[in-house]
Design a protein around this motif. Structure first.
Motif, PDB file in Angstrom:
ATOM      1  N   LEU A 154       0.846  -1.183   0.000  1.00  0.00           N
ATOM      2  CA  LEU A 154       0.000   0.000   0.000  1.00  0.00           C
ATOM      3  C   LEU A 154       0.887   1.241   0.000  1.00  0.00           C
ATOM      4  O   LEU A 154       1.935   1.266   0.653  1.00  0.00           O
ATOM      5  CB  LEU A 154      -0.911   0.050   1.229  1.00  0.00           C
ATOM      6  N   VAL A 155       0.468   2.271  -0.740  1.00  0.00           N
ATOM      7  CA  VAL A 155       1.192   3.542  -0.758  1.00  0.00           C
ATOM      8  C   VAL A 155       0.229   4.654  -0.364  1.00  0.00           C
ATOM      9  O   VAL A 155      -0.893   4.737  -0.887  1.00  0.00           O
ATOM     10  CB  VAL A 155       1.783   3.845  -2.148  1.00  0.00           C
ATOM     11  N   PHE A 156       0.674   5.492   0.575  1.00  0.00           N
ATOM     12  CA  PHE A 156      -0.103   6.639   1.029  1.00  0.00           C
ATOM     13  C   PHE A 156       0.718   7.906   0.769  1.00  0.00           C
ATOM     14  O   PHE A 156       1.936   7.905   0.945  1.00  0.00           O
ATOM     15  CB  PHE A 156      -0.426   6.526   2.518  1.00  0.00           C
ATOM     16  N   ALA A 157       0.051   8.984   0.368  1.00  0.00           N
ATOM     17  CA  ALA A 157       0.753  10.233   0.077  1.00  0.00           C
ATOM     18  C   ALA A 157      -0.092  11.412   0.516  1.00  0.00           C
ATOM     19  O   ALA A 157      -1.329  11.344   0.527  1.00  0.00           O
ATOM     20  CB  ALA A 157       1.069  10.328  -1.414  1.00  0.00           C
ATOM     21  N   ASP A 158       0.603  12.491   0.877  1.00  0.00           N
ATOM     22  CA  ASP A 158      -0.107  13.725   1.237  1.00  0.00           C
ATOM     23  C   ASP A 158       0.162  14.832   0.218  1.00  0.00           C
ATOM     24  O   ASP A 158      -0.207  15.981   0.427  1.00  0.00           O
ATOM     25  CB  ASP A 158       0.281  14.192   2.647  1.00  0.00           C
ATOM     26  N   GLY A 159       0.796  14.488  -0.894  1.00  0.00           N
ATOM     27  CA  GLY A 159       1.156  15.462  -1.907  1.00  0.00           C
ATOM     28  C   GLY A 159       2.643  15.742  -1.934  1.00  0.00           C
ATOM     29  O   GLY A 159       3.208  16.065  -2.974  1.00  0.00           O
ATOM     30  N   LEU A 160       3.311  15.617  -0.784  1.00  0.00           N
ATOM     31  CA  LEU A 160       4.760  15.770  -0.691  1.00  0.00           C
ATOM     32  C   LEU A 160       5.404  14.488  -0.171  1.00  0.00           C
ATOM     33  O   LEU A 160       6.317  13.953  -0.785  1.00  0.00           O
ATOM     34  CB  LEU A 160       5.125  16.945   0.230  1.00  0.00           C
ATOM     35  N   ALA A 161       4.943  14.027   0.975  1.00  0.00           N
ATOM     36  CA  ALA A 161       5.516  12.828   1.596  1.00  0.00           C
ATOM     37  C   ALA A 161       4.811  11.574   1.100  1.00  0.00           C
ATOM     38  O   ALA A 161       3.610  11.589   0.805  1.00  0.00           O
ATOM     39  CB  ALA A 161       5.399  12.928   3.114  1.00  0.00           C
ATOM     40  N   THR A 162       5.581  10.489   1.010  1.00  0.00           N
ATOM     41  CA  THR A 162       5.052   9.197   0.567  1.00  0.00           C
ATOM     42  C   THR A 162       5.422   8.116   1.570  1.00  0.00           C
ATOM     43  O   THR A 162       6.555   8.077   2.053  1.00  0.00           O
ATOM     44  CB  THR A 162       5.614   8.818  -0.812  1.00  0.00           C
ATOM     45  N   ILE A 163       4.468   7.250   1.901  1.00  0.00           N
ATOM     46  CA  ILE A 163       4.671   6.161   2.855  1.00  0.00           C
ATOM     47  C   ILE A 163       4.245   4.854   2.213  1.00  0.00           C
ATOM     48  O   ILE A 163       3.160   4.768   1.619  1.00  0.00           O
ATOM     49  CB  ILE A 163       3.864   6.395   4.146  1.00  0.00           C
ATOM     50  N   SER A 164       5.089   3.829   2.314  1.00  0.00           N
ATOM     51  CA  SER A 164       4.758   2.498   1.815  1.00  0.00           C
ATOM     52  C   SER A 164       4.553   1.539   2.979  1.00  0.00           C
ATOM     53  O   SER A 164       5.283   1.581   3.971  1.00  0.00           O
ATOM     54  CB  SER A 164       5.878   1.961   0.922  1.00  0.00           C
ATOM     55  N   VAL A 165       3.558   0.665   2.832  1.00  0.00           N
ATOM     56  CA  VAL A 165       3.284  -0.384   3.806  1.00  0.00           C
ATOM     57  C   VAL A 165       3.408  -1.726   3.089  1.00  0.00           C
ATOM     58  O   VAL A 165       2.785  -1.933   2.040  1.00  0.00           O
ATOM     59  CB  VAL A 165       1.875  -0.241   4.412  1.00  0.00           C
ATOM     60  N   PHE A 166       4.241  -2.627   3.636  1.00  0.00           N
ATOM     61  CA  PHE A 166       4.434  -3.958   3.070  1.00  0.00           C
ATOM     62  C   PHE A 166       3.948  -4.995   4.088  1.00  0.00           C
ATOM     63  O   PHE A 166       4.285  -4.916   5.270  1.00  0.00           O
ATOM     64  CB  PHE A 166       5.907  -4.209   2.751  1.00  0.00           C
ATOM     65  N   LEU A 167       3.167  -5.959   3.604  1.00  0.00           N
ATOM     66  CA  LEU A 167       2.584  -6.983   4.456  1.00  0.00           C
ATOM     67  C   LEU A 167       2.872  -8.340   3.831  1.00  0.00           C
ATOM     68  O   LEU A 167       2.459  -8.614   2.703  1.00  0.00           O
ATOM     69  CB  LEU A 167       1.077  -6.758   4.581  1.00  0.00           C
ATOM     70  N   GLU A 168       3.598  -9.191   4.560  1.00  0.00           N
ATOM     71  CA  GLU A 168       4.008 -10.479   3.986  1.00  0.00           C
ATOM     72  C   GLU A 168       4.050 -11.550   5.069  1.00  0.00           C
ATOM     73  O   GLU A 168       4.571 -11.319   6.171  1.00  0.00           O
ATOM     74  CB  GLU A 168       5.388 -10.342   3.335  1.00  0.00           C
ATOM     75  N   GLN A 169       3.474 -12.715   4.758  1.00  0.00           N
ATOM     76  CA  GLN A 169       3.475 -13.827   5.710  1.00  0.00           C
ATOM     77  C   GLN A 169       4.900 -14.321   5.931  1.00  0.00           C
ATOM     78  O   GLN A 169       5.693 -14.440   5.001  1.00  0.00           O
ATOM     79  CB  GLN A 169       2.597 -14.965   5.196  1.00  0.00           C
ATOM     80  N   LEU A 170       5.222 -14.617   7.180  1.00  0.00           N
ATOM     81  CA  LEU A 170       6.579 -15.029   7.539  1.00  0.00           C
ATOM     82  C   LEU A 170       6.737 -16.545   7.512  1.00  0.00           C
ATOM     83  O   LEU A 170       5.845 -17.284   7.916  1.00  0.00           O
ATOM     84  CB  LEU A 170       6.928 -14.519   8.937  1.00  0.00           C
ATOM     85  N   ASP A 171       7.902 -16.996   7.070  1.00  0.00           N
ATOM     86  CA  ASP A 171       8.305 -18.386   7.184  1.00  0.00           C
ATOM     87  C   ASP A 171       9.454 -18.544   8.171  1.00  0.00           C
ATOM     88  O   ASP A 171       9.769 -19.659   8.592  1.00  0.00           O
ATOM     89  CB  ASP A 171       8.740 -18.932   5.820  1.00  0.00           C
ATOM     90  N   GLY A 172      10.084 -17.440   8.504  1.00  0.00           N
ATOM     91  CA  GLY A 172      11.229 -17.473   9.413  1.00  0.00           C
ATOM     92  C   GLY A 172      11.259 -16.222  10.258  1.00  0.00           C
ATOM     93  O   GLY A 172      10.222 -15.671  10.628  1.00  0.00           O
ATOM     94  N   ALA A 173      12.466 -15.740  10.534  1.00  0.00           N
ATOM     95  CA  ALA A 173      12.623 -14.544  11.361  1.00  0.00           C
ATOM     96  C   ALA A 173      12.156 -13.313  10.591  1.00  0.00           C
ATOM     97  O   ALA A 173      12.316 -13.226   9.365  1.00  0.00           O
ATOM     98  CB  ALA A 173      14.084 -14.388  11.767  1.00  0.00           C
ATOM     99  N   PRO A 174      11.581 -12.335  11.277  1.00  0.00           N
ATOM    100  CA  PRO A 174      11.140 -11.112  10.603  1.00  0.00           C
ATOM    101  C   PRO A 174      12.324 -10.308  10.081  1.00  0.00           C
ATOM    102  O   PRO A 174      13.430 -10.358  10.628  1.00  0.00           O
ATOM    103  CB  PRO A 174      10.390 -10.358  11.707  1.00  0.00           C
TER     104      PRO A 174
END
Length: 352
Positions: free
Chosen positions: A282-302
């Motif tokens: 997911l990507v969120f923006a306010d017009g200047l700043a940008t934030i990415s969110v990554f979501l992934e199932q784990l098989d091992g250590a984070p």
């Protein structure tokens, strides 16, 4: 993003975030040491005049051809680069050339970013989410920013031998960084920029040492022969393209408290390679700043638990019900932590 001089390549930040976030998280959080910006000739703040200059900057970005050399400072890293910028009916095109360290080039077009190095070529499709790669992305509709940023005209200065107007873009809350930009008084292009923390100290700085406006740019300069020039059977390689995501219409993930002003501009799901779990992006923006969110199932250590920071890029990772939750953005550390700890999973919501 790797803890090395190539961190400064702004052009690939948005289009290669999945690859960069894995490199970024290998870095130890850095302590930023930088001096205050020297004062220019101060004037009474005038939001309307500041808005006029920002509009002139946007127009210059979309219409002018130019070449120049600039210095980029990010924490302890210092980069010297050459830029060639072209605008025509097909949109913007840029070539960035490193002037210190290993030779690298970045070619940026309206729908792709290509990184070139001796014996290497990496292509990143940019159709999913686009932003102006250099040096500051400002939306055409400045009204979108005014609820969360304040514009001020600070005065005059001189950069690269040219008269400049100094503009401040000040955040109205602590969720985002501030900016200070120096615009060429004649043409409106950015001659210098600084990304500022909550106390007004610079986190990243960029400054031209020379710049020339051109009537046109020969398109052949963007067809670099670099990979073929130094390639050999042992070193030549072309990295595979990042996976193309598919739009997500139903998701189990919810962000309970998103800072005001940030809007979702992208929500995709992709699988990096066969046999791997899919990643939701997911990507969120306010017009200047940008934030990415990554979501992934784990098989091992984070990959990451807790915070990490490199220059303006902050990251925070946590684990929710066996999934790595990773938030990366050009925002203060408190912002990515706030978002990461506000993410919850509701499997029922994923069903159509």
């Amino acid at each position: 993003m790797a803890c090395c001089p190539t961190c400064a390549w702004l052009a690939i930040r948005a289009t290669a975030e999945f690859r960069m976030k894995r490199k970024l998280l290998r870095c130890v959080a850095l302590t930023l040491v930088a001096g205050c910006l020297s004062a220019a000739g101060w004037a009474q703040p005038d939001a309307e005049d500041a808005r006029h200059w920002l509009e002139k900057m946007i127009q210059a970005t979309q219409t002018l051809n130019y070449e120049g050399t600039f210095i980029f400072v990010q924490g302890p890293h210092l980069e010297a680069m050459r830029i060639i910028h072209s605008c025509d009916a097909n949109g913007e095109r840029q070539l960035l050339i490193s002037l210190n360290g290993p030779h690298q080039e970045i070619v940026v077009t309206s729908n792709s970013v290509t990184r070139l190095a001796p014996g290497q070529r990496e292509a990143f499709p940019g159709a999913d989410f686009q932003r102006s790669p250099f040096p500051l992305s400002v939306p055409r509709d400045l009204g979108r920013l005014e609820g969360h940023y304040e514009f001020k005209l600070l005065g005059e200065d001189r950069i690269a031998g040219l008269a400049a107007r100094v503009i401040a873009i000040k955040p109205r809350d602590a969720w985002r960084y501030g900016y200070r930009i120096w615009l060429d008084q004649r043409h409106g292009i950015v001659l210098r920029s600084a990304l500022l923390d909550g106390k007004g100290y610079p986190i990243e700085q960029l400054m031209f040492t020379d710049v020339q406006i051109k009537p046109d740019i020969d398109k052949s300069v963007f067809a670099s022969p670099l990979p073929r020039r130094d390639a050999s059977p042992k070193t030549d390689r072309q990295d595979p393209r990042p996976p193309v995501g598919e739009p997500v219409t139903h998701s189990a993930w919810r962000i309970v408290e998103l800072p005001k002003g940030f809007k979702k501009v992208l929500h995709n799901r992709f699988t990096k390679s066969p046999g791997h779990h899919s990643t939701e992006h997911l990507v969120f923006a306010d017009g200047l700043a940008t934030i990415s969110v990554f979501l992934e199932q784990l098989d091992g250590a984070p990959l990451l638990q807790g915070g990490s920071q490199l220059g303006s890029m902050s990251a925070f990772g946590t684990v929710v019900e066996g999934y790595q939750v990773l938030v990366v953005g050009e925002v203060p550390a408190a912002t990515v932590q706030h978002i990461a700890t506000s993410i919850h999973r509701d499997p029922e919501a994923e069903r159509p």
